[in-house]
Design an enzyme around this catalytic site. Structure first.
Site, PDB file in Angstrom:
ATOM      1  N   LYS A 203      12.020  -9.568   5.457  1.00 61.70           N
ATOM      2  CA  LYS A 203      11.571  -9.053   6.865  1.00 61.70           C
ATOM      3  C   LYS A 203      11.574 -10.152   7.806  1.00 61.70           C
ATOM      4  O   LYS A 203      11.656 -10.074   9.078  1.00 61.70           O
ATOM      5  CB  LYS A 203      10.136  -8.349   6.475  1.00 61.70           C
ATOM      6  CG  LYS A 203      10.583  -6.818   6.073  1.00 61.70           C
ATOM      7  CD  LYS A 203       9.279  -6.301   5.609  1.00 61.70           C
ATOM      8  CE  LYS A 203       9.511  -5.037   4.406  1.00 61.70           C
ATOM      9  NZ  LYS A 203       8.236  -4.427   4.170  1.00 61.70           N
TER      10      LYS A 203
ATOM     11  N   ASP B  70       5.216   1.024  10.545  1.00 58.88           N
ATOM     12  CA  ASP B  70       5.476   1.735   9.164  1.00 58.88           C
ATOM     13  C   ASP B  70       5.287   3.317   9.620  1.00 58.88           C
ATOM     14  O   ASP B  70       6.074   4.133   8.948  1.00 58.88           O
ATOM     15  CB  ASP B  70       4.693   1.453   8.156  1.00 58.88           C
ATOM     16  CG  ASP B  70       5.305   0.337   7.363  1.00 58.88           C
ATOM     17  OD1 ASP B  70       6.499   0.420   6.960  1.00 58.88           O
ATOM     18  OD2 ASP B  70       4.487  -0.544   6.497  1.00 58.88           O
TER      19      ASP B  70
ATOM     20  N   GLN C 280       2.028  -4.828   3.675  1.00 62.79           N
ATOM     21  CA  GLN C 280       3.039  -4.466   2.595  1.00 62.79           C
ATOM     22  C   GLN C 280       2.252  -3.783   1.487  1.00 62.79           C
ATOM     23  O   GLN C 280       1.161  -4.362   0.869  1.00 62.79           O
ATOM     24  CB  GLN C 280       3.670  -6.089   2.177  1.00 62.79           C
ATOM     25  CG  GLN C 280       4.778  -5.867   1.155  1.00 62.79           C
ATOM     26  CD  GLN C 280       5.878  -5.543   1.762  1.00 62.79           C
ATOM     27  OE1 GLN C 280       6.403  -5.283   2.876  1.00 62.79           O
ATOM     28  NE2 GLN C 280       6.537  -4.528   0.475  1.00 62.79           N
TER      29      GLN C 280
HETATM   30  N1  GUN Z   1       6.496  -1.440   0.269  1.00 68.89           N
HETATM   31  C1  GUN Z   1       7.947  -0.870  -0.210  1.00 68.89           C
HETATM   32  N2  GUN Z   1       8.606  -0.561   0.809  1.00 68.89           N
HETATM   33  C2  GUN Z   1       7.392  -0.614   1.957  1.00 68.89           C
HETATM   34  C3  GUN Z   1       7.473  -0.155   3.316  1.00 68.89           C
HETATM   35  O1  GUN Z   1       8.488   0.434   3.734  1.00 68.89           O
HETATM   36  N3  GUN Z   1       6.569  -0.526   4.109  1.00 68.89           N
HETATM   37  C4  GUN Z   1       5.282  -1.316   3.281  1.00 68.89           C
HETATM   38  N4  GUN Z   1       4.313  -1.295   4.052  1.00 68.89           N
HETATM   39  N5  GUN Z   1       5.286  -1.398   2.144  1.00 68.89           N
HETATM   40  C5  GUN Z   1       6.260  -1.292   1.352  1.00 68.89           C
END
Ligand code: GUN
Length: 281
Positions: A49, A116, A93
């Site tokens: 990311k 998100d 995350q």
């Molecule tokens: N962990 C795995 N996929 C995601 C996601 O799309 N967002 C977040 N915040 N954590 C994750």
């Protein structure tokens, strides 16, 4: 002949577009990612990311916190990022270490910065089809990819396997908002193969490698695989038995190169969109 839903190519186009837009912006979009603990998969996701955000010209900040971070420390960081005018988007995350309850911290993120789309304000707005600040990245990416291939949703039978807050539930709602007839199946569902094989659009987010064989799929169905598991040789595979199912599906996502790249593209798009909305607010 089956056609491949090429998430890698689609995501590259989206990312290129974003990069061009960002180049023209005086104030660059800024994404803050919080990683608590040492989960190996999360470390890889967060690195990707950060790398993508930087390539697009975003300001990318990663906050790495130790495994034994206290609830108060995490709370303080989130509240500070909420107040920080130079932060447009906040991503916590998941999963968090066991002593921290994800829901409590998601609810602390300012919904305007909730990249998100997990905050109840945003999930609630998705539910009522009324302008969430951001939509959850994986389901948003799936809808976008299907639209790119001119898939029509109205009146179609869509079956979603999986009811997670991150994928299954928001995806079912997005499909409903597109006027599909939606069934959500999950680990307790009986006659899964029978239900799955009624789908015009079958989306599996079960996380069970190879679950979806030929007997789960109607001839000509569209099949989307959200699963990511490693097989005994460390190779990434999905929920769908690709060799078998690609013989009868009309459109299918590969793993890797299907849904995964779309998720990251949507995260970047959400960051850009939040930065624009927040500048106007
Ligand atoms: N962990 C795995 N996929 C995601 C996601 O799309 N967002 C977040 N915040 N954590 C994750």
């Amino acid at each position: 002949m089956v056609q491949i839903l090429d998430g890698s190519a689609c995501s590259k186009e989206i990312l290129n577009d974003i990069k061009l837009k960002v180049a023209k912006m005086a104030k660059k979009p800024s994404l803050a990612v919080i990683l608590v603990g040492e989960d190996p998969a999360s470390q890889i996701y967060v690195r990707n990311k950060e790398k993508t955000a930087k390539e697009l010209g975003f300001i990318s900040k990663t906050f790495k916190m130790k495994e034994n971070t206290s609830a108060n420390e995490l709370k303080d960081l989130i509240l500070n990022l909420n107040l920080d005018e130079d932060t447009d988007a906040v991503l916590l995350q998941l999963p968090l270490p066991e002593h921290l309850c994800a829901r409590d911290f998601i609810e602390l993120i300012n919904p305007r910065k909730d990249v998100d789309g997990f905050h109840p304000i945003n999930t609630g707005r998705l539910m009522s089809n009324s302008n969430p600040y951001a939509l959850s990245c994986t389901p948003k990416g799936i809808i976008r990819l299907l639209k790119k291939y001119n898939v029509e949703f109205e009146g179609k039978n869509a079956v979603v396997i999986g009811r997670s807050n991150m994928v299954g539930k928001p995806l079912a709602q997005m499909l409903l908002n597109e006027n599909a007839t939606v069934t959500v199946a999950h680990s307790k569902t009986r006659n899964l193969a029978q239900i799955a094989s009624s789908a015009d659009i079958l989306i599996s987010a079960a996380g069970v490698g190879g679950l979806i064989g030929k007997d789960f799929v109607k001839n000509g169905a569209i099949v989307v695989d959200v699963g990511i598991v490693r097989d005994e040789n460390g190779k990434i595979k999905g929920d769908v038995n690709f060799e078998e199912v690609s013989q009868i599906a009309s459109l299918i996502t590969p793993v890797p190169g299907g849904v995964g790249p779309m998720t990251i593209a949507m995260l970047m798009e959400n960051t850009l969109e939040l930065s624009i909305k927040n500048a106007k607010f």
